[in-house]
Design a protein around this motif. Structure first.
Motif, short mmCIF file in Angstrom:
data_model
loop_
_atom_site.label_atom_id
_atom_site.label_comp_id
_atom_site.label_asym_id
_atom_site.label_seq_id
_atom_site.Cartn_x
_atom_site.Cartn_y
_atom_site.Cartn_z
N TRP A 136 12.76 -3.90 -39.68
CA TRP A 136 12.41 -5.22 -39.18
C TRP A 136 13.16 -5.60 -37.90
CZ3 TRP A 136 12.50 -7.62 -44.72
CH2 TRP A 136 11.20 -7.55 -45.28
N ARG A 137 14.27 -4.94 -37.61
CA ARG A 137 15.02 -5.27 -36.39
C ARG A 137 14.25 -4.88 -35.12
NH1 ARG A 137 21.32 -5.32 -36.64
NH2 ARG A 137 21.04 -4.86 -34.44
N GLU A 138 13.45 -3.84 -35.18
CA GLU A 138 12.52 -3.49 -34.09
C GLU A 138 13.20 -3.42 -32.73
OE1 GLU A 138 8.57 -5.49 -36.13
OE2 GLU A 138 9.98 -6.77 -35.03
N GLU A 139 14.34 -2.74 -32.68
CA GLU A 139 15.11 -2.67 -31.44
C GLU A 139 14.43 -1.82 -30.37
OE1 GLU A 139 18.99 -1.36 -32.55
OE2 GLU A 139 19.64 -3.36 -33.16
N ASP A 140 13.57 -0.89 -30.79
CA ASP A 140 12.95 0.03 -29.84
C ASP A 140 11.55 -0.43 -29.44
OD1 ASP A 140 11.87 0.39 -32.34
OD2 ASP A 140 11.68 2.57 -32.16
N LYS A 141 11.21 -1.71 -29.71
CA LYS A 141 9.86 -2.19 -29.40
C LYS A 141 9.92 -3.31 -28.37
CE LYS A 141 8.21 -1.06 -34.05
NZ LYS A 141 7.46 0.12 -33.61
N MET A 142 8.81 -3.53 -27.69
CA MET A 142 8.70 -4.63 -26.75
C MET A 142 8.17 -5.86 -27.48
SD MET A 142 9.92 -3.11 -24.18
CE MET A 142 9.65 -4.24 -22.81
N TYR A 143 7.80 -6.90 -26.73
CA TYR A 143 7.44 -8.19 -27.32
C TYR A 143 6.40 -8.08 -28.41
CZ TYR A 143 5.38 -12.83 -27.73
OH TYR A 143 4.87 -14.01 -28.23
N ASP A 144 5.30 -7.36 -28.15
CA ASP A 144 4.21 -7.29 -29.12
C ASP A 144 4.62 -6.66 -30.44
OD1 ASP A 144 2.46 -8.51 -27.40
OD2 ASP A 144 1.58 -6.65 -26.65
N GLY A 145 5.69 -5.87 -30.43
CA GLY A 145 6.13 -5.20 -31.66
C GLY A 145 7.36 -5.82 -32.27
N GLN A 146 7.79 -6.99 -31.79
CA GLN A 146 9.03 -7.60 -32.29
C GLN A 146 8.79 -8.87 -33.09
OE1 GLN A 146 11.76 -8.12 -28.96
NE2 GLN A 146 12.77 -6.20 -29.48
N GLY A 147 7.63 -8.98 -33.71
CA GLY A 147 7.35 -10.19 -34.48
C GLY A 147 8.33 -10.40 -35.61
N HIS A 148 8.69 -9.34 -36.32
CA HIS A 148 9.63 -9.48 -37.44
C HIS A 148 11.01 -9.88 -36.93
CE1 HIS A 148 6.59 -6.43 -38.58
NE2 HIS A 148 6.52 -7.17 -39.65
N ARG A 149 11.41 -9.26 -35.82
CA ARG A 149 12.72 -9.57 -35.23
C ARG A 149 12.77 -11.04 -34.83
NH1 ARG A 149 16.54 -6.17 -32.82
NH2 ARG A 149 17.95 -7.19 -31.34
N ARG A 150 11.71 -11.52 -34.18
CA ARG A 150 11.71 -12.92 -33.74
C ARG A 150 11.70 -13.87 -34.94
NH1 ARG A 150 7.74 -10.99 -30.41
NH2 ARG A 150 6.16 -12.33 -31.36
N ASN A 151 11.05 -13.49 -36.02
CA ASN A 151 11.10 -14.32 -37.23
C ASN A 151 12.54 -14.45 -37.74
OD1 ASN A 151 8.51 -15.17 -37.58
ND2 ASN A 151 8.00 -13.75 -39.21
N MET A 152 13.24 -13.34 -37.84
CA MET A 152 14.60 -13.37 -38.37
C MET A 152 15.54 -14.16 -37.46
SD MET A 152 15.22 -9.68 -40.25
CE MET A 152 15.03 -8.65 -38.78
N LEU A 153 15.23 -14.17 -36.15
CA LEU A 153 16.07 -14.90 -35.19
C LEU A 153 15.56 -16.31 -34.93
CD1 LEU A 153 16.70 -12.05 -32.57
CD2 LEU A 153 18.30 -12.93 -34.29
N GLY A 154 14.40 -16.65 -35.48
CA GLY A 154 13.85 -17.96 -35.22
C GLY A 154 13.53 -18.17 -33.76
#
Length: 381
Positions: A136-154
């Motif tokens: 879910w951290r999705e460190e190797d993805k750009m914006y379109d693939g970071q939905g889970h990361r953005r959820n966890m960070l609000g």
């Protein structure tokens, strides 16, 4: 005799394929609700938020360095929702619930005004809290693939609470994070051992309101724009309503009896113009809504609108389907196609292709079997 045996095998394969198409789901007896490690996942999320490493990409794929964030309060009502959702993933791996709704209705029913969902699953050793969190951290993805990361960070919505679900079924671990705007609390309800599927959490009872004297002179302001509007996730964008009332008396917005945080809309004069932000509209589930715009003189205007998700794309944090990638993200939500560690040792994959791949495999097996039968029959003749 050989031909009859092979024909039976083919019939079995066809039956198996049909069961896959019908989506036969696991029974309640096959599901174990796991509570022992949800605290580990909660700690991983909060450590991530407070580590100072919470960067993410914005919609222009520019890196944004997030400041240290406040920890998310743990909410046991959200935990029950997350556990129910995790069990539902066994039946239908989607941000859409088997009843056709999504998680937002349950969370809004608790009096919260925003919601996000991350989903994922993994096989065996790939289904533990650390592995799923790393996914879910999705460190190797750009914006379109970071939905889970953005959820966890609000990053898209300032979540303040979280509930976590984890179930085991058929050798897999299914995980769900549900985010809300509450302050935590409640008490745990262990769903193991129930003879029937757990019911959705009950909405908190509202205290009786004292009777008020009639106010015959309370103004009801006309709606100039937005009444009966249909907002579609396929087009996105904001939704605008306009009320024929003095903006200096504007006091707030209530949707389906929930007071909406002003950060989710812009308001300005020109009578009264209110524009709901796209991230807020995206968090709403499909259905009809009643919006009441209130004023300091006691007046109000009621505006009905509808949210249409039939042609929209899904985003998974959560969701999420961005539904939390191959994961799914709903305001966030994630889908994860896991691989078998005993054969490949690969990390869980995100995305929603797993069910389709199984179906393709079963159809291929059935067709291959029928081909073998035809060849064998020719040889016998």
């Amino acid at each position: 005799m050989k031909f009859r045996l092979k024909k039976s095998i083919v019939l079995c394969l066809i039956c198996t394929m049909l069961l896959g198409v019908m989506g036969i789901d696991a029974s309640a007896a096959d599901i174990t609700y796991v509570y022992g490690d949800v605290g580990t996942m909660h700690s991983l999320v909060n450590n991530f938020r407070q580590s100072g490493e919470g960067w993410y990409y914005n919609s222009n794929n520019q890196r944004v360095e997030a400041q240290q964030l406040s920890p998310l309060a743990y909410d046991y009502n959200l935990e029950k929702i997350a556990m129910i959702r995790a069990a539902e993933l066994v039946q239908s791996y989607s941000h859409t619930r088997p009843n056709g709704q999504d998680v937002s209705g349950l969370v809004f029913g608790l009096g919260m005004n925003m919601v996000g969902e991350n989903i994922a699953y993994g096989d065996g050793g790939l289904g533990n809290a650390q592995t799923i969190f790393t996914l879910w951290r999705e460190e190797d993805k750009m914006y379109d693939g970071q939905g889970h990361r953005r959820n966890m960070l609000g990053a898209d919505m300032p979540f303040t609470s979280i509930g976590i679900g984890h179930v085991q079924a058929n050798g897999r671990d299914y995980w769900v994070q549900v985010f809300g705007s509450g302050s935590g609390g409640g008490s745990r309800e262990d769903l193991n051992g129930a003879s029937t599927a757990p019911s959705d959490p009950e909405q908190p009872s509202q205290p009786d309101q004292p009777s008020r004297p009639e106010q015959p002179n309370v103004p009801v302001y006309p709606v100039l724009e937005g009444a009966g509007a249909v907002w579609s996730k396929s087009t996105g964008g904001s939704m605008v309503i306009k009320i024929d009332a003095d903006f200096s008396k504007f006091s707030g917005v209530v949707i389906n009896d929930v007071v909406i945080d002003p950060s989710y809309y812009d308001a300005w004069s020109g009578s009264t113009v209110i524009s709901f932000k796209p991230e807020f509209m995206n968090a709403l589930s499909a259905g009809d809504y009643n919006c009441r715009v209130t004023y300091t003189d006691g007046g109000y205007a009621d505006v009905s609108f509808k949210v249409d998700t039939t042609t929209g794309t899904q985003n998974t944090p959560s969701n999420n389907q961005n539904t939390t990638t191959g994961t799914q993200n709903n305001a966030a939500g994630s889908q994860n196609n896991a691989t078998n560690t005993t054969t490949t040792g690969r990390s869980p994959q995100t995305g929603d292709a797993s069910a389709n791949m199984i179906l393709v495999f079963l159809m291929f097996a059935a067709v291959s079997g029928m081909a073998v039968c035809l060849i064998s029959k020719k040889k016998v003749q």
